[in-house]
Design a protein around this motif. Structure first.
Motif, PDB file in Angstrom:
ATOM      1  N   GLU A 171       0.671  -1.167   0.118  1.00 29.28           N
ATOM      2  CA  GLU A 171       0.040   0.004  -0.158  1.00 29.28           C
ATOM      3  C   GLU A 171       0.944   1.238   0.001  1.00 29.28           C
ATOM      4  N   VAL A 172       0.660   2.090  -1.102  1.00 23.81           N
ATOM      5  CA  VAL A 172       1.355   3.214  -1.131  1.00 23.81           C
ATOM      6  C   VAL A 172       0.512   4.567  -0.829  1.00 23.81           C
ATOM      7  N   GLN A 173       1.023   5.301   0.132  1.00 25.27           N
ATOM      8  CA  GLN A 173       0.222   6.822   0.233  1.00 25.27           C
ATOM      9  C   GLN A 173       0.812   7.486  -0.510  1.00 25.27           C
ATOM     10  N   THR A 174      -0.258   7.642  -1.547  1.00 23.84           N
ATOM     11  CA  THR A 174       0.575   8.662  -2.614  1.00 23.84           C
ATOM     12  C   THR A 174      -0.341   9.953  -2.908  1.00 23.84           C
ATOM     13  N   HIS A 175       0.055  10.559  -4.028  1.00 21.22           N
ATOM     14  CA  HIS A 175      -0.953  11.846  -4.383  1.00 21.22           C
ATOM     15  C   HIS A 175      -1.159  11.908  -5.877  1.00 21.22           C
ATOM     16  N   ARG A 176      -2.281  12.215  -6.275  1.00 23.14           N
ATOM     17  CA  ARG A 176      -2.382  12.553  -7.490  1.00 23.14           C
ATOM     18  C   ARG A 176      -2.338  13.960  -7.539  1.00 23.14           C
ATOM     19  N   LEU A 177      -1.591  14.684  -8.488  1.00 22.13           N
ATOM     20  CA  LEU A 177      -1.477  16.271  -8.416  1.00 22.13           C
ATOM     21  C   LEU A 177      -2.515  17.035  -9.371  1.00 22.13           C
ATOM     22  N   VAL A 178      -3.147  16.123  -9.937  1.00 21.33           N
ATOM     23  CA  VAL A 178      -4.231  16.573 -10.946  1.00 21.33           C
ATOM     24  C   VAL A 178      -5.509  16.139 -10.565  1.00 21.33           C
ATOM     25  N   GLY A 179      -6.468  16.480 -11.461  1.00 23.49           N
ATOM     26  CA  GLY A 179      -8.090  15.897 -11.218  1.00 23.49           C
ATOM     27  C   GLY A 179      -8.115  14.440 -11.372  1.00 23.49           C
ATOM     28  N   HIS A 180      -9.225  13.818 -10.916  1.00 20.20           N
ATOM     29  CA  HIS A 180      -9.355  12.543 -11.314  1.00 20.20           C
ATOM     30  C   HIS A 180      -9.307  12.382 -12.836  1.00 20.20           C
ATOM     31  N   PHE A 181      -9.905  13.144 -13.298  1.00 20.38           N
ATOM     32  CA  PHE A 181      -9.773  13.041 -15.064  1.00 20.38           C
ATOM     33  C   PHE A 181      -9.574  14.376 -15.526  1.00 20.38           C
ATOM     34  N   VAL A 182      -8.940  14.435 -16.510  1.00 22.71           N
ATOM     35  CA  VAL A 182      -8.656  15.916 -17.200  1.00 22.71           C
ATOM     36  C   VAL A 182     -10.215  16.405 -17.315  1.00 22.71           C
ATOM     37  N   GLY A 183     -10.085  17.936 -16.767  1.00 26.44           N
ATOM     38  CA  GLY A 183     -11.236  18.416 -16.857  1.00 26.44           C
ATOM     39  C   GLY A 183     -12.122  18.635 -15.477  1.00 26.44           C
ATOM     40  N   ASP A 184     -11.456  17.725 -14.470  1.00 30.25           N
ATOM     41  CA  ASP A 184     -12.152  17.695 -13.226  1.00 30.25           C
ATOM     42  C   ASP A 184     -11.875  19.036 -12.428  1.00 30.25           C
ATOM     43  N   PRO A 185     -12.864  19.676 -11.999  1.00 29.50           N
ATOM     44  CA  PRO A 185     -12.316  21.164 -11.175  1.00 29.50           C
ATOM     45  C   PRO A 185     -11.987  20.928  -9.823  1.00 29.50           C
ATOM     46  N   GLU A 186     -12.325  19.598  -9.316  1.00 26.85           N
ATOM     47  CA  GLU A 186     -11.763  19.300  -8.074  1.00 26.85           C
ATOM     48  C   GLU A 186     -12.255  19.958  -6.968  1.00 26.85           C
ATOM     49  N   ILE A 187     -13.451  20.208  -7.037  1.00 27.28           N
ATOM     50  CA  ILE A 187     -14.190  21.138  -5.918  1.00 27.28           C
ATOM     51  C   ILE A 187     -14.259  20.396  -4.705  1.00 27.28           C
ATOM     52  N   ARG A 228      -0.103  17.971  -0.958  1.00 21.58           N
ATOM     53  CA  ARG A 228       0.232  17.144  -1.908  1.00 21.58           C
ATOM     54  C   ARG A 228       1.726  17.321  -2.224  1.00 21.58           C
ATOM     55  N   VAL A 229       2.476  15.989  -2.136  1.00 22.28           N
ATOM     56  CA  VAL A 229       3.851  16.104  -2.291  1.00 22.28           C
ATOM     57  C   VAL A 229       4.297  15.776  -3.898  1.00 22.28           C
ATOM     58  N   ASP A 230       4.946  16.631  -4.421  1.00 24.52           N
ATOM     59  CA  ASP A 230       5.495  16.295  -5.752  1.00 24.52           C
ATOM     60  C   ASP A 230       6.724  15.401  -5.789  1.00 24.52           C
ATOM     61  N   PRO A 231       6.577  13.965  -6.051  1.00 25.85           N
ATOM     62  CA  PRO A 231       7.754  13.039  -5.776  1.00 25.85           C
ATOM     63  C   PRO A 231       8.782  13.210  -6.771  1.00 25.85           C
ATOM     64  N   LEU A 232       8.574  13.662  -7.965  1.00 29.20           N
ATOM     65  CA  LEU A 232       9.645  14.032  -8.871  1.00 29.20           C
ATOM     66  C   LEU A 232      10.688  15.100  -8.473  1.00 29.20           C
ATOM     67  N   ALA A 233       9.801  16.225  -8.044  1.00 26.95           N
ATOM     68  CA  ALA A 233      10.651  17.362  -7.520  1.00 26.95           C
ATOM     69  C   ALA A 233      11.560  16.725  -6.132  1.00 26.95           C
ATOM     70  N   THR A 234      10.969  16.102  -5.327  1.00 30.22           N
ATOM     71  CA  THR A 234      11.536  15.506  -4.048  1.00 30.22           C
ATOM     72  C   THR A 234      12.736  14.706  -4.512  1.00 30.22           C
ATOM     73  N   LEU A 235      12.728  13.695  -5.619  1.00 34.15           N
ATOM     74  CA  LEU A 235      13.781  12.962  -5.620  1.00 34.15           C
ATOM     75  C   LEU A 235      14.872  13.785  -6.498  1.00 34.15           C
ATOM     76  N   ARG A 236      14.294  14.659  -7.436  1.00 36.95           N
ATOM     77  CA  ARG A 236      15.588  15.576  -8.045  1.00 36.95           C
ATOM     78  C   ARG A 236      16.405  16.202  -7.098  1.00 36.95           C
ATOM     79  N   GLU A 237      15.705  17.088  -6.090  1.00 36.26           N
ATOM     80  CA  GLU A 237      16.317  17.548  -4.948  1.00 36.26           C
ATOM     81  C   GLU A 237      17.449  16.886  -4.321  1.00 36.26           C
ATOM     82  N   ARG A 238      16.891  15.616  -4.123  1.00 35.39           N
ATOM     83  CA  ARG A 238      17.620  14.660  -3.105  1.00 35.39           C
ATOM     84  C   ARG A 238      18.719  14.186  -3.914  1.00 35.39           C
ATOM     85  N   LEU A 239      18.796  13.917  -5.163  1.00 33.90           N
ATOM     86  CA  LEU A 239      19.710  13.399  -5.938  1.00 33.90           C
ATOM     87  C   LEU A 239      20.843  14.300  -6.425  1.00 33.90           C
TER      88      LEU A 239
END
Ligand SMILES: Cc1ncc(C[n+]2csc(CCOP(=O)(O)OP(=O)(O)O)c2C)c(N)n1
Length: 330
Positions: free
Chosen positions: A247-263, A273-284
Protein backbone atom coordinates in the motif's frame (compact mmCIF):
# COMPACT_ATOMS: atom_id res chain seq x y z
CA UNK A 1 8.46 -4.60 7.68
CA UNK A 2 12.20 -5.10 7.72
CA UNK A 3 14.94 -2.53 7.20
CA UNK A 4 15.23 -0.30 4.17
CA UNK A 5 17.27 -1.48 1.22
CA UNK A 6 19.34 1.01 -0.73
CA UNK A 7 19.14 1.26 -4.51
CA UNK A 8 22.34 1.29 -6.56
CA UNK A 9 23.29 4.48 -8.40
CA UNK A 10 22.18 2.88 -11.65
CA UNK A 11 18.77 2.06 -10.15
CA UNK A 12 18.38 5.59 -8.78
CA UNK A 13 19.09 7.08 -12.20
CA UNK A 14 16.69 4.65 -13.85
CA UNK A 15 13.93 5.61 -11.44
CA UNK A 16 14.58 9.33 -11.89
CA UNK A 17 14.67 9.08 -15.70
CA UNK A 18 11.43 7.07 -15.86
CA UNK A 19 9.66 9.38 -13.41
CA UNK A 20 10.69 12.38 -15.49
CA UNK A 21 9.57 10.65 -18.70
CA UNK A 22 6.25 9.68 -17.16
CA UNK A 23 5.57 13.21 -15.89
CA UNK A 24 6.48 14.79 -19.24
CA UNK A 25 4.33 12.23 -21.03
CA UNK A 26 1.31 13.22 -18.94
CA UNK A 27 1.91 16.91 -19.61
CA UNK A 28 2.10 16.20 -23.36
CA UNK A 29 -1.06 14.08 -23.23
CA UNK A 30 -2.89 16.77 -21.25
CA UNK A 31 -2.09 19.25 -24.03
CA UNK A 32 -3.12 16.87 -26.84
CA UNK A 33 -6.29 15.83 -25.00
CA UNK A 34 -7.50 19.39 -24.42
CA UNK A 35 -7.11 20.23 -28.11
CA UNK A 36 -10.61 20.93 -29.49
CA UNK A 37 -12.26 20.55 -26.05
CA UNK A 38 -12.33 24.22 -25.09
CA UNK A 39 -14.11 26.53 -24.39
CA UNK A 40 -16.98 24.02 -23.89
CA UNK A 41 -15.68 20.70 -22.61
CA UNK A 42 -16.89 17.83 -24.77
CA UNK A 43 -14.97 14.61 -24.33
CA UNK A 44 -15.88 13.36 -27.79
CA UNK A 45 -14.08 16.31 -29.43
CA UNK A 46 -10.43 16.72 -30.40
CA UNK A 47 -7.79 14.24 -31.57
CA UNK A 48 -7.87 12.23 -28.29
CA UNK A 49 -11.50 11.32 -27.59
CA UNK A 50 -12.95 9.75 -24.43
CA UNK A 51 -12.02 10.10 -20.77
CA UNK A 52 -8.44 10.72 -19.64
CA UNK A 53 -7.00 9.80 -16.23
CA UNK A 54 -3.46 11.09 -15.74
CA UNK A 55 -0.96 9.85 -13.17
CA UNK A 56 1.05 12.98 -12.28
CA UNK A 57 2.28 12.47 -8.71
CA UNK A 58 1.78 8.70 -8.59
CA UNK A 59 5.04 7.83 -10.39
CA UNK A 60 6.75 6.28 -7.31
CA UNK A 61 4.11 3.52 -7.26
CA UNK A 62 5.28 2.47 -10.73
CA UNK A 63 9.03 3.05 -10.94
CA UNK A 64 9.77 1.82 -7.40
CA UNK A 65 8.26 -1.54 -8.36
CA UNK A 66 9.19 -1.91 -12.04
CA UNK A 67 12.86 -1.31 -11.28
CA UNK A 68 12.81 -4.88 -9.89
CA UNK A 69 11.03 -6.44 -12.88
CA UNK A 70 12.35 -7.82 -16.15
CA UNK A 71 10.77 -8.32 -19.57
CA UNK A 72 9.41 -11.74 -18.60
CA UNK A 73 7.47 -10.41 -15.60
CA UNK A 74 3.87 -9.27 -15.96
CA UNK A 75 2.31 -5.92 -15.10
CA UNK A 76 -1.38 -4.97 -15.09
CA UNK A 77 -2.28 -1.33 -14.54
CA UNK A 78 -5.59 0.25 -13.58
CA UNK A 79 -7.74 2.83 -15.42
CA UNK A 80 -4.91 5.29 -14.54
CA UNK A 81 -2.20 3.32 -16.31
CA UNK A 82 0.38 5.53 -18.05
CA UNK A 83 3.04 5.67 -15.30
CA UNK A 84 3.04 1.88 -14.97
CA UNK A 85 3.09 1.36 -18.75
CA UNK A 86 6.07 3.69 -19.08
CA UNK A 87 7.91 2.09 -16.16
CA UNK A 88 7.34 -1.38 -17.67
CA UNK A 89 8.74 -0.25 -21.02
CA UNK A 90 5.63 -0.14 -23.19
CA UNK A 91 6.28 1.15 -26.72
CA UNK A 92 5.63 4.90 -26.53
CA UNK A 93 4.79 5.39 -30.21
CA UNK A 94 2.13 2.69 -30.19
CA UNK A 95 0.81 3.76 -26.78
CA UNK A 96 0.35 7.33 -28.00
CA UNK A 97 -1.25 6.21 -31.26
CA UNK A 98 -3.72 4.15 -29.21
CA UNK A 99 -4.84 7.24 -27.33
CA UNK A 100 -5.27 9.07 -30.63
CA UNK A 101 -7.48 6.17 -31.80
CA UNK A 102 -5.15 5.24 -34.66
CA UNK A 103 -4.71 1.93 -36.49
CA UNK A 104 -1.03 1.77 -35.38
CA UNK A 105 -2.04 1.88 -31.70
CA UNK A 106 -1.40 -0.94 -29.22
CA UNK A 107 -5.04 -2.05 -29.49
CA UNK A 108 -5.36 -0.81 -33.09
CA UNK A 109 -7.13 2.31 -31.88
CA UNK A 110 -10.11 0.42 -30.48
CA UNK A 111 -9.21 0.61 -26.78
CA UNK A 112 -8.09 4.14 -25.94
CA UNK A 113 -6.00 5.16 -22.97
CA UNK A 114 -7.49 2.65 -20.48
CA UNK A 115 -6.96 -0.38 -22.72
CA UNK A 116 -3.29 -0.49 -23.55
CA UNK A 117 -2.01 -3.97 -24.26
CA UNK A 118 1.63 -4.59 -25.11
CA UNK A 119 2.48 -8.25 -25.44
CA UNK A 120 6.22 -7.56 -25.78
CA UNK A 121 6.36 -5.52 -22.58
CA UNK A 122 3.91 -7.94 -20.89
CA UNK A 123 1.69 -5.04 -19.93
CA UNK A 124 -2.09 -4.71 -19.86
CA UNK A 125 -4.65 -2.49 -18.12
CA UNK A 126 -8.39 -2.03 -17.92
CA UNK A 127 -11.01 0.67 -17.51
CA UNK A 128 -13.02 -1.68 -15.29
CA UNK A 129 -12.03 -0.70 -11.76
CA UNK A 130 -10.54 -3.67 -9.88
CA UNK A 131 -10.41 -5.98 -12.89
CA UNK A 132 -6.61 -5.99 -13.09
CA UNK A 133 -6.40 -7.50 -9.59
CA UNK A 134 -7.82 -10.76 -10.95
CA UNK A 135 -5.92 -10.68 -14.25
CA UNK A 136 -2.70 -10.30 -12.26
CA UNK A 137 -3.51 -13.43 -10.25
CA UNK A 138 -4.17 -15.26 -13.52
CA UNK A 139 -0.71 -14.28 -14.75
CA UNK A 140 0.78 -15.43 -11.44
CA UNK A 141 -0.95 -18.80 -11.73
CA UNK A 142 0.36 -19.19 -15.29
CA UNK A 143 3.90 -18.42 -14.10
CA UNK A 144 3.62 -21.03 -11.35
CA UNK A 145 2.17 -23.69 -13.67
CA UNK A 146 4.85 -23.08 -16.30
CA UNK A 147 7.69 -23.06 -13.77
CA UNK A 148 10.44 -20.42 -13.57
CA UNK A 149 10.80 -17.51 -11.22
CA UNK A 150 8.69 -14.79 -12.85
CA UNK A 151 6.53 -12.32 -10.96
CA UNK A 152 3.12 -10.85 -11.69
CA UNK A 153 2.26 -7.39 -10.39
CA UNK A 154 -1.08 -5.59 -10.52
CA UNK A 155 -1.94 -2.00 -9.54
CA UNK A 156 -5.23 -0.70 -8.19
CA UNK A 157 -6.46 2.45 -6.52
CA UNK A 158 -7.72 2.25 -2.92
CA UNK A 159 -11.26 2.52 -4.32
CA UNK A 160 -10.68 -0.51 -6.54
CA UNK A 161 -9.44 -2.45 -3.50
CA UNK A 162 -13.06 -2.46 -2.24
CA UNK A 163 -14.31 -4.40 -5.26
CA UNK A 164 -15.33 -8.04 -4.64
CA UNK A 165 -12.60 -9.32 -6.96
CA UNK A 166 -10.00 -8.17 -4.42
CA UNK A 167 -11.14 -10.88 -1.98
CA UNK A 168 -11.44 -13.69 -4.52
CA UNK A 169 -8.11 -12.91 -6.15
CA UNK A 170 -6.12 -12.41 -2.95
CA UNK A 171 -7.60 -15.56 -1.42
CA UNK A 172 -6.41 -17.71 -4.33
CA UNK A 173 -3.04 -15.95 -4.46
CA UNK A 174 -2.51 -16.72 -0.74
CA UNK A 175 -3.91 -20.24 -0.89
CA UNK A 176 -1.76 -21.25 -3.86
CA UNK A 177 1.28 -19.17 -2.77
CA UNK A 178 1.38 -17.43 -6.12
CA UNK A 179 4.22 -15.10 -7.20
CA UNK A 180 1.95 -12.09 -7.01
CA UNK A 181 2.33 -8.50 -5.84
CA UNK A 182 -0.65 -6.16 -5.55
CA UNK A 183 0.18 -2.46 -5.37
CA UNK A 184 -2.57 -0.30 -3.89
CA UNK A 185 -2.08 3.31 -4.94
CA UNK A 186 -3.86 5.16 -2.16
CA UNK A 187 -4.36 8.71 -3.42
CA UNK A 188 -7.09 9.32 -0.79
CA UNK A 189 -9.85 9.71 -3.35
CA UNK A 190 -12.06 7.44 -5.42
CA UNK A 191 -13.21 10.13 -7.85
CA UNK A 192 -14.70 12.48 -5.18
CA UNK A 193 -15.25 9.90 -2.39
CA UNK A 194 -12.64 10.14 0.37
CA UNK A 195 -11.10 6.89 1.57
CA UNK A 196 -12.52 7.21 5.09
CA UNK A 197 -16.03 7.08 3.63
CA UNK A 198 -15.39 3.97 1.54
CA UNK A 199 -12.93 1.77 3.43
CA UNK A 200 -13.44 -0.02 6.76
CA UNK A 201 -9.74 -0.18 7.67
CA UNK A 202 -7.23 2.66 7.88
CA UNK A 203 -4.51 0.58 6.21
CA UNK A 204 -5.19 -1.66 3.24
CA UNK A 205 -1.86 -3.41 3.88
CA UNK A 206 -3.44 -4.82 7.09
CA UNK A 207 -5.83 -6.79 4.92
CA UNK A 208 -2.89 -8.98 3.82
CA UNK A 209 -3.20 -10.99 7.04
CA UNK A 210 -6.56 -12.32 5.87
CA UNK A 211 -4.94 -13.91 2.84
CA UNK A 212 -1.76 -15.35 4.31
CA UNK A 213 0.10 -12.64 2.37
CA UNK A 214 2.73 -10.16 3.45
CA UNK A 215 1.69 -6.53 3.90
CA UNK A 216 3.87 -3.47 3.24
CA UNK A 217 2.92 0.13 3.89
CA UNK A 218 4.81 3.04 2.31
CA UNK A 219 4.17 6.55 3.64
CA UNK A 220 4.59 9.97 2.05
CA UNK A 221 4.75 8.99 -1.62
CA UNK A 222 8.37 7.99 -1.04
CA UNK A 223 9.96 6.35 -4.08
CA UNK A 224 12.79 4.89 -1.98
CA UNK A 225 10.23 3.40 0.41
CA UNK A 226 8.43 1.82 -2.56
CA UNK A 227 11.78 0.54 -3.84
CA UNK A 228 12.49 -1.26 -0.54
CA UNK A 229 8.99 -2.66 -0.07
CA UNK A 230 8.86 -3.88 -3.67
CA UNK A 231 12.32 -5.47 -3.43
CA UNK A 232 11.16 -7.53 -0.46
CA UNK A 233 7.88 -8.40 -2.21
CA UNK A 234 9.46 -9.38 -5.53
CA UNK A 235 12.21 -11.43 -3.82
CA UNK A 236 9.54 -13.23 -1.78
CA UNK A 237 7.50 -13.95 -4.91
CA UNK A 238 10.52 -15.22 -6.88
CA UNK A 239 11.47 -17.48 -3.96
CA UNK A 240 8.00 -19.11 -3.99
CA UNK A 241 6.99 -17.54 -0.67
CA UNK A 242 3.68 -16.14 -1.93
CA UNK A 243 1.95 -12.81 -2.44
CA UNK A 244 2.39 -9.34 -0.97
CA UNK A 245 0.11 -6.32 -0.78
CA UNK A 246 2.03 -3.04 -1.00
CA UNK A 247 0.00 0.00 0.00
CA UNK A 248 1.51 3.32 -1.06
CA UNK A 249 0.26 6.61 0.33
CA UNK A 250 0.48 8.62 -2.84
CA UNK A 251 -1.00 11.83 -4.27
CA UNK A 252 -2.46 12.64 -7.61
CA UNK A 253 -1.37 16.16 -8.44
CA UNK A 254 -4.17 16.60 -10.97
CA UNK A 255 -7.91 15.94 -11.13
CA UNK A 256 -9.49 12.48 -11.23
CA UNK A 257 -9.86 12.99 -14.98
CA UNK A 258 -8.68 15.84 -17.20
CA UNK A 259 -11.35 18.52 -16.84
CA UNK A 260 -12.17 17.65 -13.19
CA UNK A 261 -12.38 20.98 -11.30
CA UNK A 262 -11.63 19.16 -7.99
CA UNK A 263 -14.11 21.25 -6.02
CA UNK A 264 -14.28 18.43 -3.45
CA UNK A 265 -10.64 18.92 -2.30
CA UNK A 266 -9.82 21.80 0.04
CA UNK A 267 -7.04 24.22 -0.87
CA UNK A 268 -5.23 23.08 2.28
CA UNK A 269 -5.27 19.45 1.16
CA UNK A 270 -4.16 20.44 -2.34
CA UNK A 271 -1.16 22.27 -0.90
CA UNK A 272 -0.21 19.22 1.21
CA UNK A 273 0.27 17.04 -1.89
CA UNK A 274 3.90 16.03 -2.35
CA UNK A 275 5.50 16.19 -5.81
CA UNK A 276 7.71 13.09 -5.75
CA UNK A 277 9.64 14.01 -8.90
CA UNK A 278 10.79 17.34 -7.45
CA UNK A 279 11.61 15.60 -4.15
CA UNK A 280 13.75 12.95 -5.83
CA UNK A 281 15.47 15.48 -8.10
CA UNK A 282 16.42 17.68 -5.12
CA UNK A 283 17.67 14.70 -3.18
CA UNK A 284 19.83 13.37 -6.04
CA UNK A 285 21.24 16.86 -6.67
CA UNK A 286 22.03 17.32 -2.97
CA UNK A 287 23.71 13.91 -2.75
CA UNK A 288 25.80 14.69 -5.85
CA UNK A 289 24.34 11.75 -7.78
CA UNK A 290 23.18 14.04 -10.58
CA UNK A 291 23.96 17.64 -11.53
CA UNK A 292 22.09 20.37 -13.39
CA UNK A 293 23.61 19.29 -16.72
CA UNK A 294 22.26 15.76 -16.18
CA UNK A 295 18.77 17.12 -15.50
CA UNK A 296 18.89 19.25 -18.66
CA UNK A 297 20.13 16.35 -20.79
CA UNK A 298 17.38 14.03 -19.55
CA UNK A 299 14.73 16.72 -20.19
CA UNK A 300 16.05 17.30 -23.72
CA UNK A 301 16.11 13.59 -24.55
CA UNK A 302 12.58 13.19 -23.20
CA UNK A 303 11.32 16.10 -25.29
CA UNK A 304 12.77 14.53 -28.44
CA UNK A 305 11.35 11.12 -27.59
CA UNK A 306 7.89 12.53 -26.91
CA UNK A 307 7.89 14.70 -30.03
CA UNK A 308 8.58 11.55 -32.03
CA UNK A 309 5.74 9.65 -30.30
CA UNK A 310 3.29 12.50 -30.88
CA UNK A 311 4.27 12.79 -34.57
CA UNK A 312 3.95 9.02 -35.01
CA UNK A 313 0.43 9.13 -33.58
CA UNK A 314 -0.72 12.19 -35.52
CA UNK A 315 0.60 10.87 -38.84
CA UNK A 316 -0.98 7.41 -38.44
CA UNK A 317 -4.34 6.69 -40.04
CA UNK A 318 -7.61 6.13 -38.26
CA UNK A 319 -9.26 2.71 -38.59
CA UNK A 320 -11.71 2.52 -41.48
CA UNK A 321 -15.36 2.75 -40.43
CA UNK A 322 -16.21 -0.65 -41.96
CA UNK A 323 -13.42 -2.24 -39.88
CA UNK A 324 -14.83 -0.96 -36.57
CA UNK A 325 -15.65 -4.45 -35.34
CA UNK A 326 -12.34 -6.06 -36.39
CA UNK A 327 -10.11 -7.10 -33.45
CA UNK A 328 -13.02 -6.62 -31.05
CA UNK A 329 -14.26 -9.57 -28.99
CA UNK A 330 -17.89 -9.71 -27.85
C1 LIG B 1 -16.39 -1.51 -12.16
C2 LIG B 1 -16.33 -0.01 -12.31
N1 LIG B 1 -17.09 0.77 -11.50
C3 LIG B 1 -17.05 2.12 -11.63
C4 LIG B 1 -16.23 2.71 -12.57
C5 LIG B 1 -16.17 4.23 -12.68
N2 LIG B 1 -14.90 4.70 -12.08
C6 LIG B 1 -13.83 4.98 -12.85
S1 LIG B 1 -12.51 5.41 -11.93
C7 LIG B 1 -13.36 5.24 -10.50
C8 LIG B 1 -12.71 5.52 -9.17
C9 LIG B 1 -11.57 4.62 -8.89
O1 LIG B 1 -10.94 5.03 -7.70
P1 LIG B 1 -9.59 4.39 -7.24
O2 LIG B 1 -9.64 2.90 -7.43
O3 LIG B 1 -9.29 4.87 -5.88
O4 LIG B 1 -8.52 4.92 -8.29
P2 LIG B 1 -8.09 6.42 -8.65
O5 LIG B 1 -9.04 6.91 -9.69
O6 LIG B 1 -8.13 7.22 -7.41
O7 LIG B 1 -6.72 6.28 -9.21
C10 LIG B 1 -14.67 4.86 -10.74
C11 LIG B 1 -15.70 4.62 -9.68
C12 LIG B 1 -15.48 1.85 -13.40
N3 LIG B 1 -14.65 2.35 -14.34
N4 LIG B 1 -15.51 0.51 -13.23
Amino acid sequence: MSSNLAPTKEELLWMYDRMALSRAYERMMDRCYMEGKAPVFDMAKGPVPGEMHLSDGQEPCAVGVCVHLNENDYAVGSHRPHHVAIAKGVNLDEMTAEMFGRETGLSKGRGGHMHLYDQKARFACSGIVGQGIGIGVGHALAIKMQGGNGVSVAWTGEGGANQGIFHEAMNLAGLWKLPYVLVIEDNDWSVSVPKERSTAVARNSDRAAGYNAAGEYVAANDVLGVYSAAKRAVDRARAGEGPTIIEVQTHRLVGHFVGDPEIYISEEKKKARVDPLATLRERLLKDGIIDAAYVDRVDREIEERLNAAESFARSSSEPKADAALDHVFF
